[in-house]
Design an enzyme around this catalytic site. Structure first.
Site, mmCIF file in Angstrom:
data_model
loop_
_atom_site.group_PDB
_atom_site.id
_atom_site.type_symbol
_atom_site.label_atom_id
_atom_site.label_comp_id
_atom_site.label_asym_id
_atom_site.label_seq_id
_atom_site.Cartn_x
_atom_site.Cartn_y
_atom_site.Cartn_z
ATOM 1 N N HIS A 49 -1.344 3.806 3.428
ATOM 2 C CA HIS A 49 -2.252 4.947 3.416
ATOM 3 C C HIS A 49 -3.148 4.832 2.185
ATOM 4 C CE1 HIS A 49 1.151 5.900 0.853
ATOM 5 N NE2 HIS A 49 0.264 6.547 0.116
ATOM 6 N N HIS A 68 -7.946 2.058 -2.959
ATOM 7 C CA HIS A 68 -7.308 0.814 -2.528
ATOM 8 C C HIS A 68 -6.077 1.129 -1.688
ATOM 9 C CE1 HIS A 68 -4.815 1.969 -5.926
ATOM 10 N NE2 HIS A 68 -3.855 1.220 -5.387
#
Length: 184
Positions: free
Chosen positions: A40, A127
């Site tokens: 996620h 990221h």
């Protein structure tokens, strides 16, 4: 409760990340790989909070979501944190053109601060963590691989909601539970 705020990633992108992980696993390096099913984009890690504080988190996220609209982000590129000299994290990049993602994170910080949560001191860099390096036996080969995949495109992701998640740490890895999903 251990809580964080995140954006979900589609299964098609997770499958592409799993393919990269499989190629990297062929090496003799010791890396703790993130299960692709739970990858996620973390917007804000709140850490351990009391259950009664969840109401404030929900309110803050709802205020941010009301002021935001769905947007696209590109999942592309790879890199290492903190840097190539001392790699600890292998990541896949997240890029977006209109800075809606950065604006979303800034708004979250502001609204959560209003509810009494501390502001993040470190700069937020979007990221997806795919692995945590424990020991590198073939440092140069990893660097070469990352350089070759620096511009790899994993796909486009439509952001429609924000999720408030609970993380329970277990010996088999973390278990994430969606506590609330708030539509943009």
């Amino acid at each position: 409760m251990r809580v964080f705020i995140a954006l979900s990633i589609s299964s098609s992108i997770k499958e592409k990340i799993a393919e990269i992980q499989k190629r990297l696993k062929e090496r003799e390096d010791k890396v703790r790989w993130v299960n692709p099913g739970i990858i996620h984009l973390t917007l804000k890690f709140l850490g351990e909070i009391r259950e009664e504080k969840l109401k404030e988190v929900f309110k803050a996220v709802e205020r941010v979501a009301r002021e935001s609209s769905p947007f696209l982000m590109n999942i592309e590129g790879m890199g290492l944190f903190p840097n190539f000299s001392r790699p600890r994290i292998i990541w896949v990049g997240v890029r977006e053109e209109e800075e809606k993602l950065q604006s979303l994170v800034s708004s979250l910080e502001k609204e959560l601060k209003r509810e009494g949560f501390p502001e993040e001191k470190r700069e937020w860099r979007p990221h997806l963590t795919v692995g945590r390096i424990k020991f590198l036996k073939e440092r140069e080969k990893l660097m070469d691989f990352i350089q070759l995949e620096r511009e790899k495109r994993f796909g486009e992701e439509k952001v429609r909601d924000i999720q408030i998640m609970e993380s329970r740490l277990t010996p088999g890895g973390p278990i994430y539970t969606v506590l609330k999903r708030v539509l943009l």
